[in-house]
Design an enzyme around this catalytic site. Structure first.
Site, mmCIF file in Angstrom:
data_model
loop_
_atom_site.group_PDB
_atom_site.id
_atom_site.type_symbol
_atom_site.label_atom_id
_atom_site.label_comp_id
_atom_site.label_asym_id
_atom_site.label_seq_id
_atom_site.Cartn_x
_atom_site.Cartn_y
_atom_site.Cartn_z
ATOM 1 N N SER A 118 0.840 -1.193 0.000
ATOM 2 C CA SER A 118 0.000 0.000 0.000
ATOM 3 C C SER A 118 0.885 1.258 0.000
ATOM 4 O O SER A 118 1.694 1.435 -0.911
ATOM 5 C CB SER A 118 -0.960 -0.042 1.189
ATOM 6 O OG SER A 118 -1.987 0.905 1.049
ATOM 7 N N ASP A 172 -10.046 -5.025 -3.970
ATOM 8 C CA ASP A 172 -9.470 -4.025 -3.068
ATOM 9 C C ASP A 172 -10.361 -2.781 -3.001
ATOM 10 O O ASP A 172 -10.517 -2.075 -4.000
ATOM 11 C CB ASP A 172 -8.070 -3.642 -3.561
ATOM 12 C CG ASP A 172 -7.278 -2.848 -2.541
ATOM 13 O OD1 ASP A 172 -7.891 -2.152 -1.720
ATOM 14 O OD2 ASP A 172 -6.039 -2.918 -2.587
ATOM 15 N N HIS A 203 -7.924 -5.570 0.339
ATOM 16 C CA HIS A 203 -6.662 -4.855 0.568
ATOM 17 C C HIS A 203 -5.845 -5.635 1.593
ATOM 18 O O HIS A 203 -5.824 -5.307 2.786
ATOM 19 C CB HIS A 203 -6.967 -3.440 1.054
ATOM 20 C CG HIS A 203 -5.789 -2.511 0.998
ATOM 21 N ND1 HIS A 203 -5.128 -2.211 -0.168
ATOM 22 C CD2 HIS A 203 -5.159 -1.802 1.984
ATOM 23 C CE1 HIS A 203 -4.152 -1.347 0.077
ATOM 24 N NE2 HIS A 203 -4.144 -1.102 1.383
#
Length: 225
Positions: A118, A172, A203
């Site tokens: 991320s 996600d 995610h």
């Protein structure tokens, strides 16, 4: 060298010959990916994993809440992010200091891999693609390229063909799949050997992905041995 970021370190064997510097996501810390080290299947390789903790800063898109972050996110929507490029540059220097420490401990840059999830993956792209010395590879998980202007102005000739492992969950809800796919396509068409994986997950990471990362790491290490 500036004061180093606090970090967790794990060595798979004594006298490491490789280093993986792994950046966590927004609001997490260096503990976030420690548990995957034994799952990567690198028992025969001497690798030092470095899991740094990002600084605590207020994050605009989270109503100014103070949390661990590699840079401020000023605005986000379903397909883009507006970020604080100065913050990226500041923590790029902090991560480069960790690279320099590995150099001083006997691991050359061409045996160092930058990894991240991320926001940490965004830093892996930003540092890896602009670092002045050749690196062994970049692992970018569930992430995006945060500042195109930074790459346009400071892309490194030494890392113009550095291999990339990129992966994203097709479900996600935090970082849209399209952003991850676009980033991987961009580095691939730009000359980086890019291995792209997608998984039916949100995610997060999954075991199939971890196995693929382990295989990619073994390939990179064999290619540079």
């Amino acid at each position: 060298m500036s004061q180093l970021l606090d970090a967790i370190e794990i060595e798979t064997r004594p006298h490491p010959q490789w280093a993986v510097i792994w950046m966590h996501g927004l609001g997490a810390d260096g503990n976030d990916f420690v548990s995957i080290v034994p799952e990567l299947g690198l028992d025969e390789a001497a690798v030092r994993f470095v899991f740094p903790h990002a600084p605590m800063i207020p994050v605009t898109c989270n109503n100014g809440y103070v949390m661990r972050a590699w840079y401020d996110i000023l605005e986000l929507d379903s397909i883009s992010r507006r970020v604080d490029e100065a913050g990226i540059r500041q923590n790029r220097s902090a991560i480069q200091a960790l690279i320099e420490r590995e150099n001083q401990r006997g691991i050359p840059s061409e045996r160092i891999i930058l990894a991240g999830f991320s926001q940490g993956g965004a830093m892996a792209y930003s540092v890896g693609l602009t670092h002045p010395d050749k690196l062994a590879g970049i692992i970018a998980l569930s992430t995006y390229i945060p500042s195109q202007s930074l790459l346009d102005s400071e892309s490194s000739p030494a890392n113009q063909a550095t291999p990339v492992f990129a992966a994203h969950g097709i479900q996600d809800p935090i970082v849209p799949y399209a952003l991850g796919e676009a980033a991987a396509k961009q580095v691939g068409t730009g000359g980086h050997p890019t291995e792209w994986h997608s998984y039916r997950m949100p995610h997060s990471v999954c075991m199939e992905e971890i196995v693929a990362i382990g295989l990619w790491l073994k390939t990179r290490m064999a290619a540079t041995s």
